[in-house]
Motif scaffolding. Structure first.
Motif, PDB file in Angstrom:
ATOM      1  N   ALA A 195      24.206  12.339 -17.201  1.00 17.74           N
ATOM      2  CA  ALA A 195      24.645  10.963 -17.466  1.00 17.74           C
ATOM      3  C   ALA A 195      25.580  10.444 -16.378  1.00 17.74           C
ATOM      4  CB  ALA A 195      25.329  10.883 -18.828  1.00 17.74           C
ATOM      5  N   LEU A 196      26.287  11.345 -15.712  1.00 18.72           N
ATOM      6  CA  LEU A 196      27.203  10.936 -14.648  1.00 18.72           C
ATOM      7  C   LEU A 196      26.467  10.499 -13.380  1.00 18.72           C
ATOM      8  CD1 LEU A 196      29.923  13.654 -15.135  1.00 18.72           C
ATOM      9  CD2 LEU A 196      30.294  11.188 -15.326  1.00 18.72           C
ATOM     10  N   LEU A 197      25.279  11.004 -13.155  1.00 20.90           N
ATOM     11  CA  LEU A 197      24.546  10.672 -11.922  1.00 20.90           C
ATOM     12  C   LEU A 197      24.250   9.172 -11.794  1.00 20.90           C
ATOM     13  CD1 LEU A 197      22.199  13.789 -11.653  1.00 20.90           C
ATOM     14  CD2 LEU A 197      24.348  13.335 -10.434  1.00 20.90           C
ATOM     15  N   PRO A 198      23.716   8.496 -12.839  1.00 17.16           N
ATOM     16  CA  PRO A 198      23.530   7.045 -12.716  1.00 17.16           C
ATOM     17  C   PRO A 198      24.844   6.275 -12.559  1.00 17.16           C
ATOM     18  CG  PRO A 198      22.277   7.890 -14.572  1.00 17.16           C
ATOM     19  CD  PRO A 198      23.134   9.006 -14.080  1.00 17.16           C
ATOM     20  N   LEU A 199      25.901   6.768 -13.195  1.00 19.39           N
ATOM     21  CA  LEU A 199      27.210   6.119 -13.063  1.00 19.39           C
ATOM     22  C   LEU A 199      27.735   6.259 -11.636  1.00 19.39           C
ATOM     23  CD1 LEU A 199      28.680   7.244 -16.472  1.00 19.39           C
ATOM     24  CD2 LEU A 199      28.362   4.867 -15.749  1.00 19.39           C
ATOM     25  N   ILE A 200      27.579   7.428 -11.054  1.00 15.11           N
ATOM     26  CA  ILE A 200      28.001   7.640  -9.667  1.00 15.11           C
ATOM     27  C   ILE A 200      27.187   6.766  -8.738  1.00 15.11           C
ATOM     28  CG2 ILE A 200      27.961   9.337  -7.780  1.00 15.11           C
ATOM     29  CD1 ILE A 200      28.813  11.440  -9.913  1.00 15.11           C
ATOM     30  N   PHE A 201      25.878   6.718  -8.931  1.00 19.52           N
ATOM     31  CA  PHE A 201      25.021   5.878  -8.097  1.00 19.52           C
ATOM     32  C   PHE A 201      25.424   4.408  -8.214  1.00 19.52           C
ATOM     33  CE2 PHE A 201      21.248   3.251  -7.415  1.00 19.52           C
ATOM     34  CZ  PHE A 201      20.924   3.632  -6.125  1.00 19.52           C
ATOM     35  N   THR A 202      25.672   3.960  -9.436  1.00 20.54           N
ATOM     36  CA  THR A 202      26.076   2.564  -9.657  1.00 20.54           C
ATOM     37  C   THR A 202      27.381   2.250  -8.929  1.00 20.54           C
ATOM     38  OG1 THR A 202      24.971   2.545 -11.808  1.00 20.54           O
ATOM     39  CG2 THR A 202      26.624   0.841 -11.432  1.00 20.54           C
ATOM     40  N   MET A 203      28.349   3.154  -9.008  1.00 19.30           N
ATOM     41  CA  MET A 203      29.618   2.919  -8.315  1.00 19.30           C
ATOM     42  C   MET A 203      29.441   2.939  -6.799  1.00 19.30           C
ATOM     43  SD  MET A 203      31.821   2.162 -10.538  1.00 19.30           S
ATOM     44  CE  MET A 203      30.447   1.384 -11.365  1.00 19.30           C
ATOM     45  N   LEU A 204      28.565   3.783  -6.287  1.00 14.11           N
ATOM     46  CA  LEU A 204      28.293   3.794  -4.843  1.00 14.11           C
ATOM     47  C   LEU A 204      27.698   2.462  -4.392  1.00 14.11           C
ATOM     48  CD1 LEU A 204      26.897   7.421  -4.413  1.00 14.11           C
ATOM     49  CD2 LEU A 204      29.066   6.528  -3.511  1.00 14.11           C
ATOM     50  N   VAL A 205      26.791   1.918  -5.196  1.00 15.87           N
ATOM     51  CA  VAL A 205      26.198   0.609  -4.879  1.00 15.87           C
ATOM     52  C   VAL A 205      27.271  -0.474  -4.931  1.00 15.87           C
ATOM     53  CG1 VAL A 205      24.572  -1.158  -5.688  1.00 15.87           C
ATOM     54  CG2 VAL A 205      23.864   1.238  -5.598  1.00 15.87           C
ATOM     55  N   VAL A 206      28.099  -0.439  -5.953  1.00 13.14           N
ATOM     56  CA  VAL A 206      29.168  -1.437  -6.090  1.00 13.14           C
ATOM     57  C   VAL A 206      30.120  -1.378  -4.889  1.00 13.14           C
ATOM     58  CG1 VAL A 206      31.250  -2.000  -7.429  1.00 13.14           C
ATOM     59  CG2 VAL A 206      29.081  -1.617  -8.598  1.00 13.14           C
ATOM     60  N   ILE A 207      30.527  -0.182  -4.514  1.00 13.23           N
ATOM     61  CA  ILE A 207      31.512  -0.013  -3.444  1.00 13.23           C
ATOM     62  C   ILE A 207      30.929  -0.346  -2.076  1.00 13.23           C
ATOM     63  CG2 ILE A 207      32.941   1.683  -2.222  1.00 13.23           C
ATOM     64  CD1 ILE A 207      32.985   3.210  -5.017  1.00 13.23           C
ATOM     65  N   PHE A 208      29.771   0.253  -1.768  1.00 10.14           N
ATOM     66  CA  PHE A 208      29.265   0.204  -0.400  1.00 10.14           C
ATOM     67  C   PHE A 208      28.230  -0.883  -0.127  1.00 10.14           C
ATOM     68  CE2 PHE A 208      30.753   4.634  -0.843  1.00 10.14           C
ATOM     69  CZ  PHE A 208      31.748   4.583   0.107  1.00 10.14           C
ATOM     70  N   ILE A 209      27.749  -1.559  -1.175  1.00 11.80           N
ATOM     71  CA  ILE A 209      26.794  -2.657  -0.959  1.00 11.80           C
ATOM     72  C   ILE A 209      27.351  -3.963  -1.509  1.00 11.80           C
ATOM     73  CG2 ILE A 209      24.465  -3.517  -1.409  1.00 11.80           C
ATOM     74  CD1 ILE A 209      23.541  -0.577  -1.504  1.00 11.80           C
ATOM     75  N   VAL A 210      27.630  -3.996  -2.819  1.00  9.67           N
ATOM     76  CA  VAL A 210      28.067  -5.244  -3.454  1.00  9.67           C
ATOM     77  C   VAL A 210      29.403  -5.720  -2.883  1.00  9.67           C
ATOM     78  CG1 VAL A 210      28.715  -6.342  -5.635  1.00  9.67           C
ATOM     79  CG2 VAL A 210      26.784  -4.758  -5.573  1.00  9.67           C
ATOM     80  N   HIS A 211      30.382  -4.816  -2.806  1.00  8.04           N
ATOM     81  CA  HIS A 211      31.717  -5.204  -2.342  1.00  8.04           C
ATOM     82  C   HIS A 211      32.029  -4.735  -0.922  1.00  8.04           C
ATOM     83  CE1 HIS A 211      32.933  -7.096  -6.021  1.00  8.04           C
ATOM     84  NE2 HIS A 211      32.655  -6.017  -6.735  1.00  8.04           N
ATOM     85  N   ALA A 212      31.023  -4.348  -0.182  1.00  7.89           N
ATOM     86  CA  ALA A 212      31.244  -3.875   1.196  1.00  7.89           C
ATOM     87  C   ALA A 212      31.997  -4.892   2.061  1.00  7.89           C
ATOM     88  CB  ALA A 212      29.929  -3.495   1.849  1.00  7.89           C
ATOM     89  N   PRO A 213      31.620  -6.165   2.019  1.00  7.50           N
ATOM     90  CA  PRO A 213      32.336  -7.119   2.879  1.00  7.50           C
ATOM     91  C   PRO A 213      33.693  -7.562   2.329  1.00  7.50           C
ATOM     92  CG  PRO A 213      30.563  -8.240   1.715  1.00  7.50           C
ATOM     93  CD  PRO A 213      30.464  -6.789   1.371  1.00  7.50           C
ATOM     94  N   ASP A 214      34.006  -7.193   1.090  1.00 10.57           N
ATOM     95  CA  ASP A 214      35.209  -7.695   0.428  1.00 10.57           C
ATOM     96  C   ASP A 214      36.474  -6.906   0.736  1.00 10.57           C
ATOM     97  OD1 ASP A 214      33.558  -9.577  -0.758  1.00 10.57           O
ATOM     98  OD2 ASP A 214      33.239  -8.346  -2.536  1.00 10.57           O
ATOM     99  N   GLY A 215      36.328  -5.711   1.254  1.00 11.66           N
ATOM    100  CA  GLY A 215      37.498  -4.905   1.564  1.00 11.66           C
ATOM    101  C   GLY A 215      37.970  -4.073   0.391  1.00 11.66           C
ATOM    102  N   ILE A 216      39.014  -3.324   0.646  1.00  8.42           N
ATOM    103  CA  ILE A 216      39.509  -2.327  -0.314  1.00  8.42           C
ATOM    104  C   ILE A 216      40.011  -2.941  -1.614  1.00  8.42           C
ATOM    105  CG2 ILE A 216      41.871  -2.209   0.587  1.00  8.42           C
ATOM    106  CD1 ILE A 216      39.754   0.803  -0.574  1.00  8.42           C
TER     107      ILE A 216
END
Length: 136
Positions: A83-104
């Motif tokens: 169950a953690l694998l989809p959650l980790i994948f989702t957070m990776l997408v959020v961090i490195f794709i969705v919010h990539a240009p937004d900064g830390i």
């Protein structure tokens, strides 16, 4: 191999309590995000970002499954590592794709979830979980 991946690791009782608090606490927070998305989706709002190019609606459904469904599984400690694998994948997408240009500032929230999910993946669900009862 799959059974070995899902089987909880034997930890000291104090660590099991810490894992329980971490597992339930972080999952309840994510469940709130998932529930909001689920109610919006059921209310007819199917507009969502398509960060990995699979379509808005499918992206929305997969995010809801991860944030809502997988969070429930993690709270219960049922097939926790899976169950953690989809959650980790989702957070990776959020961090490195969705919010990539937004900064830390925008990435920080996703990073907080990601670090806890990775820690739980490494420790497993602990003694106080359904997995522990299933894989004795």
């Amino acid at each position: 191999m799959l059974k070995r991946f899902l089987k909880p690791i034997k930890l000291p009782v104090s660590v099991d309590w810490a894992v329980l608090i971490l597992r339930v606490g972080i999952s309840c927070l994510m469940l709130i995000h998932g529930y909001a998305k689920l109610t919006n989706f059921l209310g007819g709002d199917h507009s969502f970002a398509d960060p990995i190019g699979i379509g808005e609606e499918l992206s929305y459904l997969l995010t809801i499954c991860a944030e809502f469904g997988c969070s429930i599984l993690v709270i219960l400690g049922l097939v926790t590592r899976a169950a953690l694998l989809p959650l980790i994948f989702t957070m990776l997408v959020v961090i490195f794709i969705v919010h990539a240009p937004d900064g830390i500032d925008k990435q920080e929230h996703g990073l907080s979830f990601l670090f806890v999910y990775i820690a739980l993946l490494l420790t497993g669900p602990g003694r106080f979980s359904v997995d522990s009862k299933l894989y004795r």
